[in-house]
Design an enzyme around this catalytic site. Structure first.
Site, PDB file in Angstrom:
ATOM      1  N   CYS A  46      -4.614  -2.188   3.673  1.00  0.00           N
ATOM      2  CA  CYS A  46      -4.268  -2.093   5.082  1.00  0.00           C
ATOM      3  C   CYS A  46      -5.531  -1.739   5.864  1.00  0.00           C
ATOM      4  CB  CYS A  46      -3.189  -1.034   5.303  1.00  0.00           C
ATOM      5  SG  CYS A  46      -1.524  -1.603   4.889  1.00  0.00           S
ATOM      6  N   LYS A  83       2.369   2.163   8.553  1.00  0.00           N
ATOM      7  CA  LYS A  83       1.227   1.563   9.237  1.00  0.00           C
ATOM      8  C   LYS A  83       0.984   2.241  10.586  1.00  0.00           C
ATOM      9  CE  LYS A  83       1.885  -3.104   7.364  1.00  0.00           C
ATOM     10  NZ  LYS A  83       2.166  -4.524   7.740  1.00  0.00           N
ATOM     11  N   CYS A 104       0.816  -1.222   0.000  1.00  0.00           N
ATOM     12  CA  CYS A 104       0.000   0.000   0.000  1.00  0.00           C
ATOM     13  C   CYS A 104       0.843   1.263   0.000  1.00  0.00           C
ATOM     14  CB  CYS A 104      -0.930   0.004   1.212  1.00  0.00           C
ATOM     15  SG  CYS A 104      -2.099  -1.370   1.263  1.00  0.00           S
ATOM     16  N   CYS A 140     -12.749 -12.606   8.044  1.00  0.00           N
ATOM     17  CA  CYS A 140     -13.760 -13.632   8.318  1.00  0.00           C
ATOM     18  C   CYS A 140     -14.418 -14.094   7.020  1.00  0.00           C
ATOM     19  CB  CYS A 140     -14.817 -13.082   9.275  1.00  0.00           C
ATOM     20  SG  CYS A 140     -16.082 -14.296   9.695  1.00  0.00           S
TER      21      CYS A 140
END
Length: 305
Positions: free
Chosen positions: A141, A128, A124, A149
């Protein structure tokens, strides 16, 4: 391109499976059980009212978990054009880290990698923020990422973690209510007293009980995480602060940890609307964010308690 399209389509298979199970459970409970099997009108009305309340809250929270986009870092965490060009030209990791340190000196960042380097995402091309991680499935990110999930085909992070918890809670209550109210008719099935909807009642009890047991362990685990103010990723890999790794670095006490996720106004806690505190990029921490030298000086200046 074709492979990516196939992957995107297949990623919706678990969601479609859950949707089909929920749709069948609605038909089996409302039509086969309440309309055709239960003879008492008062029992029908009471069951249908409670059932639809739990059903609406379950579907609402599940929908919000699926379709709430994962929050990504703001533009302030992206390198400037000049820094990015210089970073790509440098071949030595030490020089690259010096560029990142210079760019991150005014950012609210208190964690590093295990080797004390600035956490940077090459994919990206951004620094971070604390608790942010790159999701390979979403290819972005995600702020305060917990996990990706497959049952919601989405990343669970800062923007939808409250919705995910409510989804688990309401699905747990939904399954518990269905299993509890169907139990007496499930028993009648084995004594041959049940005339209608035999197999619907049989499978409805088994499915509700099975999902209840499986969801209970997952919901209990995430309740423990909320109490400790940790994500699933931080449970397996403790965040590293200036004075070393600390798995409780973001823990503020059980009550404040709960408010970090659900917000300050309790009247909104049980509703799947966003009320989490903060912006997802900056989180309150304990004293671990201070340098060891500062901690030593402050302890010497303060009287012993």
């Amino acid at each position: 391109h074709v492979l990516k399209c196939c992957q995107k389509v297949l990623a919706w298979v678990p969601v479609a499976f859950i949707a089909l199970v929920v749709a069948w459970s609605y038909y089996a409970y409302v039509v086969e059980l309440c309309v055709f099997t239960i003879s008492s009108t008062a029992e029908k009305v009471a069951y249908l009212v409670v059932f639809h309340l739990s059903f609406v809250m379950f579907v609402w929270s599940y929908w919000k978990t699926i379709f709430t986009s994962p929050a990504s870092p703001s533009n302030e965490f992206c390198l400037s054009k000049a820094d990015k060009e210089q970073y790509e030209k440098e071949e030595r990791p030490e020089s690259q880290q010096e560029i990142l340190r210079r760019a991150a000196k005014d950012l609210p960042i208190y964690t590093t990698t295990a080797s004390r380097a600035i956490r940077y995402c090459d994919r990206c091309q951004l620094i971070k923020p604390d608790r942010c991680h790159h999701c390979s499935a979403c290819d972005i990110c995600v702020l305060k990422m917990d996990h990706h999930c497959p049952w919601v085909n989405n990343c669970v992070g800062f923007s939808n973690y409250k919705f995910f918890l409510l989804f688990l809670m309401y699905s747990l209550l939904y399954c518990l209510f269905v299993a509890a109210t169907v139990l007496q008719y499930f028993i009648k099935f084995w004594t041959n007293e049940l005339q209608n909807a035999k197999f619907h009642v049989l499978f409805l009890f088994f499915v509700a009980a099975m999902f209840f047991i499986s969801i209970l362990s997952l919901f209990s685990y995430h309740c423990w995480l909320v109490g400790k103010n940790r994500s699933t990723i931080e449970t397996f890999r403790a965040p590293t602060f200036r004075n070393g790794p600390d798995k409780n670095g973001f823990s503020l006490g059980c009550s404040k940890n709960l408010r970090q996720v659900f917000g300050d106004e309790k009247k909104y806690w049980l509703l799947p609307i966003f009320t989490s505190l903060g912006d997802g990029c900056n989180f309150p921490t304990r004293l671990v964010i201070m340098d060891p030298e500062q901690l030593t000086v402050s302890s010497q200046n303060e009287p012993a308690k």
